[in-house]
Design a protein around this motif. Structure first.
Motif, mmCIF file in Angstrom:
data_model
loop_
_atom_site.group_PDB
_atom_site.id
_atom_site.type_symbol
_atom_site.label_atom_id
_atom_site.label_comp_id
_atom_site.label_asym_id
_atom_site.label_seq_id
_atom_site.Cartn_x
_atom_site.Cartn_y
_atom_site.Cartn_z
ATOM 1 N N GLY A 102 25.376 -34.406 -50.149
ATOM 2 C CA GLY A 102 25.721 -34.975 -48.846
ATOM 3 C C GLY A 102 25.905 -36.476 -48.896
ATOM 4 N N ILE A 141 31.448 -35.435 -49.648
ATOM 5 C CA ILE A 141 31.801 -34.442 -48.634
ATOM 6 C C ILE A 141 33.293 -34.390 -48.346
ATOM 7 C CG2 ILE A 141 29.530 -34.511 -47.546
ATOM 8 C CD1 ILE A 141 30.670 -36.366 -45.417
ATOM 9 N N LYS A 143 35.404 -36.722 -46.939
ATOM 10 C CA LYS A 143 35.720 -37.199 -45.596
ATOM 11 C C LYS A 143 36.060 -38.684 -45.624
ATOM 12 C CE LYS A 143 34.883 -33.345 -43.365
ATOM 13 N NZ LYS A 143 35.927 -32.653 -42.574
ATOM 14 N N ASP A 183 32.546 -29.880 -40.961
ATOM 15 C CA ASP A 183 32.932 -29.121 -42.141
ATOM 16 C C ASP A 183 34.213 -28.357 -41.827
ATOM 17 O OD1 ASP A 183 33.143 -27.414 -44.351
ATOM 18 O OD2 ASP A 183 30.973 -27.192 -44.522
ATOM 19 N N GLU A 184 35.157 -28.358 -42.769
ATOM 20 C CA GLU A 184 36.425 -27.658 -42.555
ATOM 21 C C GLU A 184 36.416 -26.248 -43.110
ATOM 22 O OE1 GLU A 184 39.277 -30.198 -44.318
ATOM 23 O OE2 GLU A 184 39.248 -31.662 -42.705
ATOM 24 N N ASN A 217 27.536 -28.214 -39.014
ATOM 25 C CA ASN A 217 28.037 -29.001 -40.135
ATOM 26 C C ASN A 217 28.877 -30.140 -39.568
ATOM 27 O OD1 ASN A 217 27.005 -27.560 -42.351
ATOM 28 N ND2 ASN A 217 28.637 -26.055 -42.230
ATOM 29 N N PRO A 221 25.032 -31.241 -42.898
ATOM 30 C CA PRO A 221 24.515 -29.977 -42.362
ATOM 31 C C PRO A 221 23.124 -30.191 -41.752
ATOM 32 C CG PRO A 221 25.464 -29.628 -44.538
ATOM 33 C CD PRO A 221 25.421 -31.113 -44.322
ATOM 34 N N THR A 277 20.062 -31.807 -48.299
ATOM 35 C CA THR A 277 20.711 -31.038 -47.237
ATOM 36 C C THR A 277 20.215 -29.600 -47.264
ATOM 37 O OG1 THR A 277 22.574 -30.470 -48.681
ATOM 38 C CG2 THR A 277 22.803 -32.444 -47.307
#
Length: 397
Positions: A102, A141, A143, A183-184, A217, A221, A277
């Motif tokens: 994470g 992650i 992002k 989260d995707e 998420n 998470p 996480t």
């Protein structure tokens, strides 16, 4: 007998938000440690002083808490529309592993300042005076984080009058945007943000019973439960929980079962090696309390109360990524966080934590029948504490 020489590595010790850690440029690490794997983990463990059976990290840069046993690696990004790549390693204190599962939201505030000061951001993007926008790829992650870093006379401005509960002295404000923080991946219920497809689940936990839980998420998470369902009020400070071995064991059991339900682990015993996480947090409606600094927090000062655990202990303030999860969940009707805040639509929330209060915002909407959060926003601060070199007994194969 042969001895292992000390390796001298450029490094910067920085505070970001309510955390601090050792920052490296990827290019400065020994070649074997520039790629993920055993060499990199071994180096970072030795830098921080882990594993330490004494739990003190005396022989390293760590300070034996989840907020200070941290490392960051930053490099120029080859990704379009990004300036730097940021990799975060949460170093276990007493076990020989680094958790890469994470992000650290607090140290995210220090990535932009570090990158500018270390020549990782194109000079054309840094004004002489004003605010530099640093586009960060969070590699753990996958992002994007946008950091708005104040600049004075062409250099990062670190001092200022921005106050952050959990940090003793004021500093310059660094505004952060966590872009599309949820989260995707598709969960069992088809919901990307909620891995079960529900905003509230019934979670059976041995020794506790059936609990209502929001499993989300976003940012990181996180498992949210109601404080009163586990015997708390939401006004607790660290000593009330961290000195209670039975309580800590209960939270870890709850965290492990939540992780299993979220699909983060396949077997309960895997949770012990995934300490970073998911996070576990409990929420309550507003109430007055005295923060750890002695500051009085009134019932009317906050929208709700949140207490969160990190690496098995109640956090002294709030993890930045958990704050993103709080802001996101608060914006979505029906979650336990939203209900504790009074329900209804909201774009920001101010919550009480052990050190005081924090405001975080989120922009949420239903898209094609699913909740979607386009961004979460919060302000932190960052400061260089020391820069130079770390010395580590390390053999570069």
């Amino acid at each position: 007998m042969p001895h292992l020489p000390q390796t001298r590595i450029p490094a910067t010790y920085m505070r970001g938000g309510t955390s601090k850690g050792v920052f490296f440029r990827l290019q400065d690490l020994p070649e074997a440690a520039q790629v993920p794997g055993k060499a990199c983990d071994a180096l970072l463990l030795r830098v921080i002083g882990s594993p330490d059976p004494y739990g003190k990290q005396i022989d390293g840069m760590g300070a034996a808490t989840s907020s200070t046993s941290k490392t960051v690696i930053v490099s120029k990004s080859a990704r379009p529309d990004h300036d730097v790549d940021y990799l975060f390693g949460q170093v276990s204190i007493d076990q020989p592993f680094v958790d890469w599962s994470g992000n650290c939201g607090n140290l995210s505030a220090a990535v932009g300042p570090f990158a500018i000061s270390n020549g990782l951001v194109d000079a054309s993007r840094v004004p002489c005076d004003g605010v530099a926008t640093v586009r960060i790829w969070q590699a753990n992650i996958g992002k994007t984080i946008i950091a708005h870093v104040p600049i004075t006379d062409g250099a990062v401005q670190e001092t200022g009058d921005f106050e952050l509960d959990g940090v003793t002295f004021p500093a310059a404000e660094v505004r952060l945007e966590f872009i599309d923080p949820a989260d995707e991946g598709e969960g069992d219920g088809g919901g990307a943000m909620f891995p079960t497809g529900h905003v509230v689940d019934d979670l059976e936990v041995p020794g506790i019973g059936m609990l209502k839980a929001t499993l989300i998420n976003a940012g990181i998470p996180t498992i949210f439960v109601n404080a009163d369902a586990i015997g708390y009020t939401g006004t607790e400070l660290q000593d009330a929980i961290n000195g209670d071995a039975k309580a800590l064991a209960m939270f870890e059991t709850l965290r492990a079962h939540g992780a299993l339900r979220m699909g983060l682990i396949r077997h309960l015993d895997e949770a012990a090696r995934r300490q970073h996480t998911p996070k576990i947090a409990f929420v309550a409606r507003p109430a007055g309390y005295t923060a750890s600094s002695g500051k009085a927090i009134g019932e009317g000062d906050v929208d709700l109360l949140v207490r969160a655990l990190s690496m098995g202990k109640l956090h002294h303030a709030m993890m930045g990524t958990a704050a993103v999860a709080i802001g996101t969940a608060a914006a979505i009707a029906g979650t336990l966080v939203n209900l504790a805040a009074g329900g209804g639509a909201r774009q920001s929330v101010c919550f009480g934590h052990p050190s005081g209060t924090l405001r975080v915002g989120a922009e949420a909407a239903v898209v094609d029948g699913q909740w979607r959060v386009t961004k979460a926003l919060m302000s932190r601060s960052a400061r260089v504490l020391m820069e130079g070199h770390v010395r580590v007994p390390f053999s570069n194969p």
